[in-house]
Design a protein around this motif. Structure first.
Motif, PDB file in Angstrom:
ATOM      1  N   LYS A  27       8.320 -16.136 -12.689  1.00  0.00           N
ATOM      2  CA  LYS A  27       9.450 -15.227 -12.476  1.00  0.00           C
ATOM      3  C   LYS A  27      10.251 -15.690 -11.259  1.00  0.00           C
ATOM      4  CE  LYS A  27       8.897 -10.804 -13.318  1.00  0.00           C
ATOM      5  NZ  LYS A  27       8.538  -9.360 -13.146  1.00  0.00           N
ATOM      6  N   PRO A  28      11.211 -16.585 -11.463  1.00  0.00           N
ATOM      7  CA  PRO A  28      12.005 -17.087 -10.328  1.00  0.00           C
ATOM      8  C   PRO A  28      13.034 -16.093  -9.802  1.00  0.00           C
ATOM      9  CG  PRO A  28      12.768 -18.071 -12.368  1.00  0.00           C
ATOM     10  CD  PRO A  28      11.558 -17.257 -12.719  1.00  0.00           C
ATOM     11  N   VAL A  29      13.388 -15.069 -10.612  1.00  0.00           N
ATOM     12  CA  VAL A  29      14.334 -14.041 -10.165  1.00  0.00           C
ATOM     13  C   VAL A  29      13.667 -12.685 -10.292  1.00  0.00           C
ATOM     14  CG1 VAL A  29      16.542 -12.907 -10.629  1.00  0.00           C
ATOM     15  CG2 VAL A  29      16.369 -15.392 -10.770  1.00  0.00           C
ATOM     16  N   LYS A  30      13.689 -11.908  -9.195  1.00  0.00           N
ATOM     17  CA  LYS A  30      12.941 -10.652  -9.164  1.00  0.00           C
ATOM     18  C   LYS A  30      13.813  -9.526  -8.614  1.00  0.00           C
ATOM     19  CE  LYS A  30       9.228 -13.615  -7.440  1.00  0.00           C
ATOM     20  NZ  LYS A  30      10.181 -14.665  -6.974  1.00  0.00           N
ATOM     21  N   ASP A  31      14.120  -8.550  -9.436  1.00  0.00           N
ATOM     22  CA  ASP A  31      14.842  -7.345  -8.994  1.00  0.00           C
ATOM     23  C   ASP A  31      16.082  -7.665  -8.183  1.00  0.00           C
ATOM     24  OD1 ASP A  31      12.937  -5.639 -10.186  1.00  0.00           O
ATOM     25  OD2 ASP A  31      11.608  -5.881  -8.467  1.00  0.00           O
ATOM     26  N   ALA A  43      30.966 -15.520  -2.477  1.00  0.00           N
ATOM     27  CA  ALA A  43      30.206 -16.761  -2.366  1.00  0.00           C
ATOM     28  C   ALA A  43      28.725 -16.443  -2.447  1.00  0.00           C
ATOM     29  CB  ALA A  43      30.531 -17.469  -1.059  1.00  0.00           C
ATOM     30  N   ILE A  44      27.995 -17.267  -3.171  1.00  0.00           N
ATOM     31  CA  ILE A  44      26.547 -17.119  -3.260  1.00  0.00           C
ATOM     32  C   ILE A  44      25.922 -18.394  -2.725  1.00  0.00           C
ATOM     33  CG2 ILE A  44      24.580 -16.860  -4.809  1.00  0.00           C
ATOM     34  CD1 ILE A  44      26.299 -15.142  -6.600  1.00  0.00           C
ATOM     35  N   VAL A  45      25.116 -18.248  -1.672  1.00  0.00           N
ATOM     36  CA  VAL A  45      24.505 -19.400  -1.017  1.00  0.00           C
ATOM     37  C   VAL A  45      22.995 -19.211  -0.992  1.00  0.00           C
ATOM     38  CG1 VAL A  45      26.560 -19.812   0.389  1.00  0.00           C
ATOM     39  CG2 VAL A  45      24.704 -18.395   1.303  1.00  0.00           C
ATOM     40  N   GLY A  46      22.298 -20.304  -0.725  1.00  0.00           N
ATOM     41  CA  GLY A  46      20.840 -20.256  -0.667  1.00  0.00           C
ATOM     42  C   GLY A  46      20.271 -21.618  -0.967  1.00  0.00           C
ATOM     43  N   ALA A  47      18.998 -21.772  -0.695  1.00  0.00           N
ATOM     44  CA  ALA A  47      18.337 -23.047  -0.940  1.00  0.00           C
ATOM     45  C   ALA A  47      18.220 -23.313  -2.434  1.00  0.00           C
ATOM     46  CB  ALA A  47      16.951 -23.032  -0.296  1.00  0.00           C
ATOM     47  N   SER A  48      17.956 -24.558  -2.793  1.00  0.00           N
ATOM     48  CA  SER A  48      17.718 -24.906  -4.192  1.00  0.00           C
ATOM     49  C   SER A  48      16.510 -24.111  -4.700  1.00  0.00           C
ATOM     50  CB  SER A  48      17.435 -26.408  -4.326  1.00  0.00           C
ATOM     51  OG  SER A  48      18.554 -27.161  -3.937  1.00  0.00           O
ATOM     52  N   THR A 217      23.483 -14.098   0.274  1.00  0.00           N
ATOM     53  CA  THR A 217      22.456 -15.121   0.492  1.00  0.00           C
ATOM     54  C   THR A 217      21.244 -14.810  -0.373  1.00  0.00           C
ATOM     55  OG1 THR A 217      23.207 -15.448   2.771  1.00  0.00           O
ATOM     56  CG2 THR A 217      21.011 -16.269   2.199  1.00  0.00           C
ATOM     57  N   PHE A 218      20.822 -15.810  -1.135  1.00  0.00           N
ATOM     58  CA  PHE A 218      19.661 -15.675  -2.013  1.00  0.00           C
ATOM     59  C   PHE A 218      18.456 -16.366  -1.379  1.00  0.00           C
ATOM     60  CE2 PHE A 218      21.540 -15.048  -6.551  1.00  0.00           C
ATOM     61  CZ  PHE A 218      22.405 -14.078  -6.067  1.00  0.00           C
ATOM     62  N   LYS A 219      17.298 -15.773  -1.611  1.00  0.00           N
ATOM     63  CA  LYS A 219      16.039 -16.391  -1.206  1.00  0.00           C
ATOM     64  C   LYS A 219      14.951 -15.937  -2.161  1.00  0.00           C
ATOM     65  CE  LYS A 219      12.777 -16.928   2.646  1.00  0.00           C
ATOM     66  NZ  LYS A 219      12.374 -16.431   3.984  1.00  0.00           N
ATOM     67  N   GLU A 220      14.299 -16.899  -2.794  1.00  0.00           N
ATOM     68  CA  GLU A 220      13.171 -16.629  -3.685  1.00  0.00           C
ATOM     69  C   GLU A 220      13.519 -15.586  -4.743  1.00  0.00           C
ATOM     70  OE1 GLU A 220       9.968 -15.635  -1.061  1.00  0.00           O
ATOM     71  OE2 GLU A 220       9.782 -17.679  -0.302  1.00  0.00           O
ATOM     72  N   GLY A 221      14.701 -15.747  -5.333  1.00  0.00           N
ATOM     73  CA  GLY A 221      15.079 -14.901  -6.461  1.00  0.00           C
ATOM     74  C   GLY A 221      15.589 -13.528  -6.118  1.00  0.00           C
ATOM     75  N   VAL A 243      19.775 -16.158   7.284  1.00  0.00           N
ATOM     76  CA  VAL A 243      21.172 -16.562   7.125  1.00  0.00           C
ATOM     77  C   VAL A 243      21.592 -17.427   8.312  1.00  0.00           C
ATOM     78  CG1 VAL A 243      23.550 -15.779   6.842  1.00  0.00           C
ATOM     79  CG2 VAL A 243      21.683 -14.489   5.797  1.00  0.00           C
ATOM     80  N   LYS A 244      21.184 -17.034   9.518  1.00  0.00           N
ATOM     81  CA  LYS A 244      21.476 -17.840  10.703  1.00  0.00           C
ATOM     82  C   LYS A 244      20.904 -19.251  10.550  1.00  0.00           C
ATOM     83  CE  LYS A 244      21.269 -13.932  13.949  1.00  0.00           C
ATOM     84  NZ  LYS A 244      20.503 -13.368  15.094  1.00  0.00           N
TER      85      LYS A 244
END
Length: 260
Positions: A27-31, A43-48, A217-221, A243-244
């Motif tokens: 489950k890479p995307v959660k809630d 804009a949507i940013v975040g790690a790969s 900012t996205f992190k772990e879904g 984010v910083k």
């Protein structure tokens, strides 16, 4: 400002087989929840691997068959189904991909634009080419005859129909010359001026902050933060620590310090 798209508690799981017969779900995307307003650049940013592109594919209804999706999506306040998405995709909702290989290499640019810009005459398409700083001769060229920057402008141009309300751009600016990048960013602003909403998915936070109204900012879904560009640029002390760190990790900032 009215909301054009709302995503509520989106979860995406994929069925996998391992050791030949055993089955599991990842489950890479959660809630995940997010909303886009009319004529807004989000804009949507975040790690790969943080779920940015999966969100885009879920909105477009193009996730693979082994996926399982939960949650609610609303368009202009109304819950939408997969059938609704299929009707809107390529019409009200347009997509700008990362790769210029989405263009058909066997078909002239003009013909591809006529397919995308339905009901537009050749003269109207030539005028649009001019608006994107492209010579009219390009109409009769094949994609392999154009530079990468030109091809990206063709992809942007193909989104401009009278029905377009939302553009999803998934990493549309990697590796482009700085001068071309500025032109593409201006294109996003021109979309906004026309009342079109934009979801701009990118690793390039510096570019995003130039044009975005808000930055998710996205992190772990999950969406862990939604900020205004000024909060990030001015180092708001209340800004989320991740984010910083993400901002400081940008190549033009304190990258070498952050990766130590």
């Amino acid at each position: 400002m009215n909301k054009i798209l709302e995503v509520e508690n989106l979860s995406i799981a994929f069925q996998q087989y391992y050791q030949n017969t055993k089955q599991r779900y990842i489950k890479p995307v959660k809630d995940l929840s997010i909303e886009i307003k009319e004529a807004e650049i989000m804009a949507i940013v975040g790690a790969s691997g943080s779920g940015k592109s999966l969100l885009a594919h879920a909105i477009l209804g193009v996730l693979p068959s082994n996926s399982e999706i939960k949650g609610v999506m609303k368009y202009r306040g109304n819950a939408i189904t997969k059938a609704d998405i299929e009707k809107m995709r390529g019409n009200k909702i347009r997509y700008i991909p990362q790769s210029v290989k989405y263009l058909d290499p066997t078909m002239k640019v003009g013909k591809q634009l006529k397919i995308n810009l339905k009901n537009k005459t050749k003269e109207e398409i030539l005028e649009k080419l001019k608006q994107f700083s492209l010579d009219k001769e390009i109409y009769d060229y094949y994609p392999h005859q154009l530079s990468g920057g030109m091809l990206r402008r063709i992809l942007f141009l193909s989104c401009l129909t009278e029905h377009t309300e939302l553009i999803i751009a998934d990493e549309p600016t990697p590796g482009v010359h700085p001068e071309i990048l500025e032109e593409l960013l201006q294109s996003f602003l021109s979309f906004k001026e026309k009342g079109i909403s934009v979801i701009f998915i990118t690793h390039d936070m510096k570019a995003a902050l130039k044009i975005a109204d808000r930055v998710a900012t996205f992190k772990e879904g999950k969406v862990i933060d939604i900020s205004y560009p000024s909060d990030i640029l001015n180092g708001n002390p209340n800004l989320n620590d991740y984010v910083k760190k993400l901002w400081n990790s940008q190549p033009s900032n304190r990258f070498l310090e952050e990766v130590k």
